[in-house]
Write an enzyme that holds these catalytic residues in place. Structure first.
Site, mmCIF file in Angstrom:
data_model
loop_
_atom_site.group_PDB
_atom_site.id
_atom_site.type_symbol
_atom_site.label_atom_id
_atom_site.label_comp_id
_atom_site.label_asym_id
_atom_site.label_seq_id
_atom_site.Cartn_x
_atom_site.Cartn_y
_atom_site.Cartn_z
ATOM 1 N N LYS A 52 0.846 -1.201 0.000
ATOM 2 C CA LYS A 52 0.000 0.000 0.000
ATOM 3 C C LYS A 52 0.876 1.244 0.000
ATOM 4 O O LYS A 52 1.924 1.277 0.653
ATOM 5 C CB LYS A 52 -0.913 -0.029 1.245
ATOM 6 C CG LYS A 52 -1.964 1.073 1.281
ATOM 7 C CD LYS A 52 -2.891 0.904 2.493
ATOM 8 C CE LYS A 52 -3.945 1.997 2.575
ATOM 9 N NZ LYS A 52 -4.851 1.824 3.745
ATOM 10 N N SER A 128 -9.778 1.957 2.839
ATOM 11 C CA SER A 128 -8.892 2.674 1.959
ATOM 12 C C SER A 128 -7.894 1.772 1.225
ATOM 13 O O SER A 128 -7.333 2.209 0.222
ATOM 14 C CB SER A 128 -8.141 3.744 2.753
ATOM 15 O OG SER A 128 -7.310 3.156 3.733
ATOM 16 N N SER A 152 -10.031 -0.413 7.021
ATOM 17 C CA SER A 152 -9.445 -0.279 5.684
ATOM 18 C C SER A 152 -8.751 -1.509 5.109
ATOM 19 O O SER A 152 -8.386 -1.508 3.949
ATOM 20 C CB SER A 152 -8.450 0.874 5.667
ATOM 21 O OG SER A 152 -9.144 2.066 5.484
#
Ligand code: GLN
Length: 448
Positions: A52, A128, A152
């Site tokens: 990420k 997210s 997330s």
């Protein structure tokens, strides 16, 4: 590694999971690893992984999907988790799309583009860590890392039909994770199977003297917990997790999962987490307050964006931040600054901290009598791109079942448990005691 890049070439113009590829360096590293192939017992030898983009990677662009860090091309150090992946000899394929600074539930807050749900590209992948979940679901990488502040990792894992774990707070070092809300943030693995997930957590977990909140608690072999045996496992099902607002097909999928657990010899009872109804309000006060402090470092001096046209120093701060941050990030900073300001601190921030303790106590009380808590990960399957982005409150409500887990600091996983009538995945959430990821994995693996 080649397969990964081939697959990315094939599908990423539709899925849009990656922001930056590490192709040249990764192919070189893979070629070098090939020399010792078969003789090297490193845990993740040669395995491709996606990271990420709020996890700092030395020499590899790290943006947190913000225009503010668009030019942060050459970070000087690695996050601890990235060092651990390197020691285990995995190969970093690239950096994955997300909501800007991890604020969002749909990936629509990325300042670059919206990652799409690989099951149906009209739908969001969740957020997210949408890029992290979509890249695994689309077969671009077998493993990825995400971060979870209020859901997330688990929510996008549920929306994309993959396995995502938020570890216990303190289980995994946050050093090198671009901070959103420091008392809630945790890095965790997203994979296709529970076994892969346990394997990856073993690699990244553990004490780190670079993160004073990482816990000095021994890391067990999580894969040893994958016995397939859940006879006698005691499951708690909170009535708040199957209440109003949870879609009928999600409830049905969870009930079918409970039936399967019964067949496997586990038992379950209905329980209550009475304060979970305050969790979303509590979370937005605490996380926004912490974000307003954490994001103060983006001042136009030290990193990233600096305005071209400032008259004075203060003007430079203001313009750099106005130009660099997106709308949702500004909304959180304003909310947090307000909640922390004198005159409001006691009414909002302090009150939220008190409610947080009540929420944590609810979980601890239930987990005194039960091994795990089971419910849905999200109230509904994935929604369409554009469907709720203009309605922040509806967007925030999406995390109603994941947020309490972060406030309590306990571990939680999402595993696939069926499909909606539209063919979209549904996630089953399994929550455990502090530092008892083993029971969470054991329960998840037996179900899978
Ligand atoms: N969707 C939640 C938020 O917008 C959670 C995000 C997260 O876990 N990073 O804050």
């Amino acid at each position: 590694v080649n397969e990964s890049y081939n697959r990315i070439e094939e599908v990423d113009d539709q899925v849009k999971a990656f922001l930056t590829l590490n192709k040249e360096a990764a192919l070189k590293q893979a070629a070098e690893l090939d020399e010792t192939r078969g003789d090297d017992a490193a845990k993740l030898f040669g395995l491709p992984i996606g990271v990420k983009d709020n996890i700092v990677t030395k020499g590899l662009r790290t943006t947190a999907a913000s225009q503010f860090l668009d030019n942060f091309e050459d970070p000087l150090y690695n996050a601890t988790v990235v060092n651990k992946l390197n020691e285990a000899k995995s190969v970093t394929i690239g950096k994955l799309n997300m909501d800007e600074f991890a604020m969002g539930s749909s990936n629509e807050n990325s300042s670059y583009y919206t990652t799409r749900n690989p099951w149906n590209t009209d739908y969001v992948p969740g957020g997210s860590s949408g890029g992290s979940a979509a890249s695994v679901a689309a077969g671009e990488v077998p493993f990825s890392l995400g971060s979870d502040t209020g859901g997330s990792i688990r929510q996008p894992a549920a929306f994309c039909g993959v396995v995502g774990l938020k570890p216990t707070y303190g289980r995994v070092s946050r050093f090198g994770l671009i901070a959103f809300a420091s008392s809630l943030d945790q890095i965790g693995p997203i994979t296709r199977s529970v076994e892969d997930n346990a394997y990856l957590l073993e690699t990244i977990a553990g004490y780190d003297n670079m993160d004073s909140t990482s816990a000095n608690v021994e890391v067990p072999s999580y894969t040893d917990a994958l016995t397939g045996d859940v006879k006698g496992l005691k499951i708690a099902v909170p009535k708040e997790y199957l209440g109003e607002g949870v879609a009928p097909e999600v409830k049905e999928a969870v009930q079918a999962a409970l039936k399967k657990y019964e067949e496997l010899g586990a038992t379950w009872d209905e329980v209550s987490l009475p304060h979970s109804k305050y969790a979303v309000a509590t979370y937005y006060l605490i996380s926004s307050s912490e974000a307003s402090a954490n994001l103060a470092r983006f001042d136009g001096v030290r990193y990233g964006q600096r305005t071209e046209n400032a008259e004075t120093m203060l003007d430079m701060f203001k313009r750099s931040r106005s130009e660099g941050f997106g709308d949702e990030v500004k909304r959180r900073i304003m909310l947090g600054t307000f909640a922390l300001s004198s005159g409001y601190y006691d009414a909002y921030y302090k009150k939220a901290q008190q409610v947080r303790t009540l929420i944590k106590n609810d979980f601890e009380k239930v987990l005194e009598d039960y091994d795990v808590i089971v419910g849905p990960t999200t109230p509904t399957p994935a929604f369409k791109v554009g469907e709720i982005i203009d309605d922040p409150l509806t967007m925030y409500a999406n995390d109603i079942l994941t947020i309490p887990v972060n406030l309590a600091g306990v571990p939680g996983i999402s595993v696939p448990c069926g499909f909606s009538s539209d063919g979209l995945p549904i996630g089953l959430q399994i929550i455990g005691r502090h530092f008892d990821e083993s029971s969470v994995y054991r329960a998840a693996h037996a179900y899978e």
